[in-house]
Design an enzyme around this catalytic site. Structure first.
Site, short mmCIF file in Angstrom:
data_model
loop_
_atom_site.label_atom_id
_atom_site.label_comp_id
_atom_site.label_asym_id
_atom_site.label_seq_id
_atom_site.Cartn_x
_atom_site.Cartn_y
_atom_site.Cartn_z
N HIS A 1 -38.02 -28.40 16.16
CA HIS A 1 -38.06 -27.12 15.12
C HIS A 1 -37.40 -25.42 16.27
O HIS A 1 -37.23 -24.81 16.33
CB HIS A 1 -38.83 -26.91 14.31
CG HIS A 1 -38.10 -27.60 13.09
ND1 HIS A 1 -36.95 -29.50 12.99
CD2 HIS A 1 -37.47 -27.23 12.18
CE1 HIS A 1 -37.56 -28.86 11.65
NE2 HIS A 1 -37.35 -28.04 11.44
N LYS B 1 -42.33 -35.42 4.14
CA LYS B 1 -44.15 -35.74 2.80
C LYS B 1 -44.89 -34.47 2.86
O LYS B 1 -44.91 -33.24 4.11
CB LYS B 1 -44.04 -36.70 3.00
CG LYS B 1 -45.05 -36.69 4.58
CD LYS B 1 -45.91 -38.19 5.32
CE LYS B 1 -46.56 -37.71 6.11
NZ LYS B 1 -47.80 -38.81 6.37
#
Length: 183
Positions: A37, A102
């Site tokens: 990222h 999550k």
């Protein structure tokens, strides 16, 4: 309610999903953790192109373990999504429609999900072997120098997920707690 959906995601499909829906996802998704990222955002900031067309795509926050002989992929359970929150709004602005991970998301990510009609889906933490069984094909497509954090292109079939944040900003982590408290 359980639904079957396909990747890449259309805006129409995203808008039809509600926080709490259980889905079985099939199609092409991409992996990306912190390092990938960071590199994607640096690429965008320098005027470069991302290593894949992000429009309508899904990123699974995972760094798959190496595959054992005869397997397609090793264990591939989700990582904590908050690790990439500072990068997420920029990718949603570029057309990302779905994320799998999550844990809770920042208020900035929830607002960006609403603004760009995207969805955040939860995978079962600790069930990496189960998730690996849903992967029918995988290949590293970018940043192979990052090892397990490289970007992988995965073809998945019937990956079990739960919609956590929908296009309206409904958040299962909040509504679930409220429902529990009212019991």
């Amino acid at each position: 309610m359980e639904r079957r959906i396909s990747a890449p995601l259309s805006e129409e499909v995203c808008k039809s999903l509600n926080a709490g829906d259980n889905v079985l996802l099939s199609g092409i998704i991409y992996t990306g953790r912190d390092a990938a990222h960071k590199r994607m955002i640096e690429t965008l900031q320098s005027g470069g192109e991302l290593p894949f067309d992000i429009e309508n795509q899904i990123i699974y926050y995972v760094g798959p373990c190496p595959a054992k002989p005869g397997e397609i992929i090793g264990s591939c359970g989700p990582t904590t999504s908050g690790r990439v929150d500072k990068f997420t709004p920029a990718l949603l602005k570029k057309g990302l429609k779905g994320m799998i991970g999550k844990g809770e998301r920042s208020p900035e990510v929830v607002e960006a999900v609403k603004k760009h009609s995207a969805v955040y889906m939860g995978a079962i933490g600790g069930a990496g072997a189960l998730m690996a069984k849903c992967v029918v094909k995988q290949e590293v497509i970018a940043y192979d120098d990052l090892g397990t954090e490289a970007i992988h292109k995965l073809t998945v079939k019937d990956m079990p997920l739960t919609v956590i944040i929908d296009t309206k900003g409904n958040n299962l982590y909040k509504t679930g707690k409220e429902k529990y408290k009212s019991l």
